[in-house]
Motif scaffolding. Structure first.
Motif, PDB file in Angstrom:
ATOM      1  N   ALA A 266      90.431  31.429  -7.711  1.00 10.91           N
ATOM      2  CA  ALA A 266      90.662  30.781  -9.001  1.00 10.91           C
ATOM      3  C   ALA A 266      91.867  29.866  -8.983  1.00 10.91           C
ATOM      4  O   ALA A 266      91.837  28.769  -9.575  1.00 10.91           O
ATOM      5  N   ASP A 267      92.957  30.275  -8.331  1.00  5.32           N
ATOM      6  CA  ASP A 267      94.150  29.425  -8.373  1.00  5.32           C
ATOM      7  C   ASP A 267      93.956  28.139  -7.572  1.00  5.32           C
ATOM      8  O   ASP A 267      94.519  27.088  -7.917  1.00  5.32           O
ATOM      9  N   VAL A 268      93.121  28.183  -6.526  1.00  4.39           N
ATOM     10  CA  VAL A 268      92.830  26.959  -5.776  1.00  4.39           C
ATOM     11  C   VAL A 268      91.946  26.034  -6.606  1.00  4.39           C
ATOM     12  O   VAL A 268      92.119  24.805  -6.591  1.00  4.39           O
ATOM     13  N   ARG A 269      91.017  26.596  -7.360  1.00  4.44           N
ATOM     14  CA  ARG A 269      90.178  25.777  -8.245  1.00  4.44           C
ATOM     15  C   ARG A 269      91.040  25.097  -9.309  1.00  4.44           C
ATOM     16  O   ARG A 269      90.839  23.928  -9.627  1.00  4.44           O
ATOM     17  N   ALA A 270      91.999  25.829  -9.846  1.00  2.73           N
ATOM     18  CA  ALA A 270      92.910  25.226 -10.824  1.00  2.73           C
ATOM     19  C   ALA A 270      93.744  24.130 -10.168  1.00  2.73           C
ATOM     20  O   ALA A 270      93.944  23.053 -10.746  1.00  2.73           O
ATOM     21  N   ALA A 271      94.224  24.386  -8.952  1.00  2.00           N
ATOM     22  CA  ALA A 271      95.032  23.399  -8.237  1.00  2.00           C
ATOM     23  C   ALA A 271      94.230  22.148  -7.937  1.00  2.00           C
ATOM     24  O   ALA A 271      94.756  21.022  -8.000  1.00  2.00           O
ATOM     25  N   LEU A 272      92.954  22.322  -7.619  1.00  4.03           N
ATOM     26  CA  LEU A 272      92.109  21.166  -7.332  1.00  4.03           C
ATOM     27  C   LEU A 272      92.000  20.254  -8.550  1.00  4.03           C
ATOM     28  O   LEU A 272      92.054  19.024  -8.433  1.00  4.03           O
ATOM     29  N   GLY A 273      91.881  20.841  -9.727  1.00  2.00           N
ATOM     30  CA  GLY A 273      91.851  20.034 -10.944  1.00  2.00           C
ATOM     31  C   GLY A 273      93.124  19.235 -11.136  1.00  2.00           C
ATOM     32  O   GLY A 273      93.085  18.050 -11.509  1.00  2.00           O
ATOM     33  N   VAL A 274      94.268  19.853 -10.862  1.00  5.22           N
ATOM     34  CA  VAL A 274      95.557  19.158 -10.977  1.00  5.22           C
ATOM     35  C   VAL A 274      95.631  18.022  -9.963  1.00  5.22           C
ATOM     36  O   VAL A 274      96.023  16.889 -10.287  1.00  5.22           O
TER      37      VAL A 274
END
Length: 288
Positions: free
Chosen positions: A250-258
């Protein structure tokens, strides 16, 4: 005999990518309904080919995704993630990041994630695009003032007498309190939802097989990158073929959006795309 459809899987000639696909390439895992063939090209080449959809499955620099999202979806398997590390900026003599404004800095392609990080953190640098495995030599020879290291060059550059200016990936992680998704695996949408899931499931099984049987897989993939004599394979694979690569958390998915929003803000992408991720089927792919 059951008919199979040929499919091209393209990845970089480096040990972590080869590790993902080792079991598939050696017939230890199957991809039902498909007959995969494999191509190895530098990331700069794969990024360009993704713009025209050359390969059904391909590795890309994460920053390229906004330009290809209409043609490709993201696979949850095979993401290269830096948790407090990433592309590293190096020089022959001690330098600061600000001192590189107006200086020639080698980058492994435009656009690549390494290029993007340099462009963001040192916008005054004069970027020089060249093959990733030639940059360290050019810096050591004085042909470049600095260079961005990726792949096994991240671990090898000190042996060439080069010094770290800054870890660009670590700085991005620090600023955003997130891991850095350096590279993605993507799959062409024209395979359809069932086809994309079959591909994702097979690659997930391939990586899982290599992680369960690391010694033979590492021995086979050690010919890539700096090779067996470079002594970087095992450490590098641990850095970029791990739990994050098995299934994007999940945190990598959030980082990808950023990250993708920053790419678009920089003018390097047309629009921020949805984070459209293909997941593997719950069942494990059968061993061939």
């Amino acid at each position: 005999m059951r008919r199979t459809t040929p499919i091209t899987i393209a990845y970089t000639p480096d040990s972590d990518d080869a590790f993902y696909y080792d079991a598939l390439e050696h017939g230890l895992v199957s991809m039902p309904g498909y007959r995969p063939r494999f191509r190895r090209e530098p990331m700069a080449v794969l990024n360009r080919e993704a713009l025209t959809g050359t390969n059904e499955v391909t590795a890309i620099s994460s920053v390229v995704y906004p330009a290809i999202a209409g043609r490709y979806a993201i696979l949850s398997v095979g993401t290269s993630v830096g948790r407090g590390y990433g592309p590293v900026l190096v020089s022959r003599e001690p330098r600061t990041l600000s001192a590189l404004a107006g200086r020639r800095v080698g980058v492994p392609g435009v656009p690549t994630t390494g290029w993007f990080l340099l462009r963001t953190l040192c916008p005054g640098a004069v970027t020089v695009e060249m093959p990733f495995d030639e940059i360290a030599g050019a810096v050591a020879a004085g042909a470049l003032d600095a260079g961005v290291m990726i792949h096994e060059e991240l671990l090898y550059y000190p042996r060439m007498g080069l010094r770290r200016v800054t870890d660009l990936g670590a700085e991005w992680c620090r600023r955003h309190a997130l891991p850095l998704p350096v590279g993605l695996n993507v799959v062409r949408r024209d395979l359809g939802s069932a086809g994309m899931r079959t591909v994702c499931t097979a690659i997930s099984a391939s990586l899982h097989h290599a992680r369960l049987n690391p010694e033979p897989a590492l021995a086979r993939v050690s010919r890539f990158g700096r090779g067996a004599t470079g002594g970087c394979t095992e450490q590098f694979v641990q850095m970029f073929a791990n739990d994050d690569s098995q299934c994007m958390p999940a945190d990598v998915r959030a980082a990808l959006g950023v990250l993708l929003a920053q790419v678009v803000a920089l003018g390097a992408g047309p629009a921020v795309p949805p984070i459209d991720i293909i997941e593997p089927a719950p069942a494990t792919v059968a061993v061939a």
